[in-house]
Design a protein around this motif. Sequence first.
Motif, PDB file in Angstrom:
ATOM      1  N   ALA A  53      -1.340  20.604  -7.508  1.00 56.30           N
ATOM      2  CA  ALA A  53      -2.390  20.491  -6.678  1.00 56.30           C
ATOM      3  C   ALA A  53      -2.131  20.994  -5.096  1.00 56.30           C
ATOM      4  CB  ALA A  53      -2.681  18.885  -6.561  1.00 56.30           C
ATOM      5  N   ASN A  54      -1.005  21.359  -5.059  1.00 57.92           N
ATOM      6  CA  ASN A  54      -0.555  22.057  -3.694  1.00 57.92           C
ATOM      7  C   ASN A  54      -0.202  23.484  -3.959  1.00 57.92           C
ATOM      8  OD1 ASN A  54      -0.979  19.684  -1.471  1.00 57.92           O
ATOM      9  ND2 ASN A  54       0.022  18.731  -3.274  1.00 57.92           N
TER      10      ASN A  54
ATOM     11  N   SER B 285      -4.510  25.240  -7.288  1.00 54.98           N
ATOM     12  CA  SER B 285      -4.983  23.885  -6.866  1.00 54.98           C
ATOM     13  C   SER B 285      -6.757  23.971  -7.323  1.00 54.98           C
ATOM     14  CB  SER B 285      -4.986  23.787  -5.337  1.00 54.98           C
ATOM     15  OG  SER B 285      -5.653  22.462  -4.895  1.00 54.98           O
TER      16      SER B 285
ATOM     17  N   VAL C  25      -4.350  16.608  -2.614  1.00 59.61           N
ATOM     18  CA  VAL C  25      -3.877  17.654  -1.772  1.00 59.61           C
ATOM     19  C   VAL C  25      -3.074  17.175  -0.364  1.00 59.61           C
ATOM     20  CG1 VAL C  25      -4.981  19.631  -0.539  1.00 59.61           C
ATOM     21  CG2 VAL C  25      -5.951  18.919  -2.743  1.00 59.61           C
TER      22      VAL C  25
END
Length: 381
Positions: A32-33, A37, A268
Amino acid sequence: MKITTLFKEFFDSEKAGGLVLIACTLLSLTVANSALSGSYHELWYTKMAGLTLEHWINDGLMTIFFLLIGLELEREIYQGELSNIKDALLPMIGALGGIFLPAGLYLLFNAGTDTQSGAGIPMATDIAFALGILSLLGNKVPTSLKIFLTALAVIDDLGAIMIIAIFYTKTLLWTNLFIALGIFALLLIFNRLKVRNLIPYVIGGAVMWYFMLQSGVHATITGVLLAFAVPFGNGDEKSTSYVLQHFLHKPVAFVILPLFALANTAIVLSAEMTQSLTQNYSYGIALGLIVGKPLGIFGLTFLGVKAKFCALPNDLNWSMVIGTGFLAGIGFTMSIFITLLAFDDPIIINNVKFVLLLTSLAAGLIGFLSLKLTLKTQPTL
């Protein structure tokens, strides 16, 4: 203390599942980072039969998780820790303390505000994570402690399920609800008629799930209702309940809960996110899980034992109860689940998930170290 084969299987699958959950959470956070993402988030919003993949996981697959919890609760009531009222009262009283004090601490900061609906977030215990961490302590963990934590967490989750049904139902369509409850009644009749074949219960459960979903009541409630409709019989290895529970252990621990973690921990991270730690809902969640859980569980069980409502097993002591209380402060799966029902704002949801990660990590670490120090002086079992 006698420990049933099915309980040992449940404990083993949950503790292993807890370690898989940790791995999936770390993977989800990493992706997600990363540069992936956008694609990763879009994946969970892919539509299938009118619902997003995330929706199917949270409302569909998690119903099977609740079915397993319901089956375990039923077994505990009929044959396990909860079958003797005196033994059952210890985790029951502890669970009540671990539900109401965290909610009270949350409301202390959030009553009368737009975020008061999050009071249910610090109430629940993540069984898989809690048992996963307990398993890291090795063979010095008394059987009574394993059973106490499992029963406590199961009752906690039952309380959370009731709270979801009562307080997180926004729009209620009575016709669909009555149809769902009518199917539940029919399955209970099958039970009384000694219908042991699983097929009618699986089909009936699926139809009940659909109408419950359309009623406005959260569809995962179907899992618990179905668990108590499935025949328990004498509870032996040939009973319908036993066969189903045995079958569900590994899919839930190694497929359903990991998918839930992957879909719901895609947080995030940003520099601005640290500001979320000073929000009232963050204070309520952190204090509820790290202070409210252990204090509520210890305080109420201590009063219960002193008032002779229940008794502390010989191989447990109050230091172990406090350590267990901290492990119960790992409010991950169920807490995230309630977060998604309590809030609509995606920023608040993302922030709450971040706070839950930090808080659950802190509670788990404190609980692990506390029990490690306590068990250090115990003889090897």
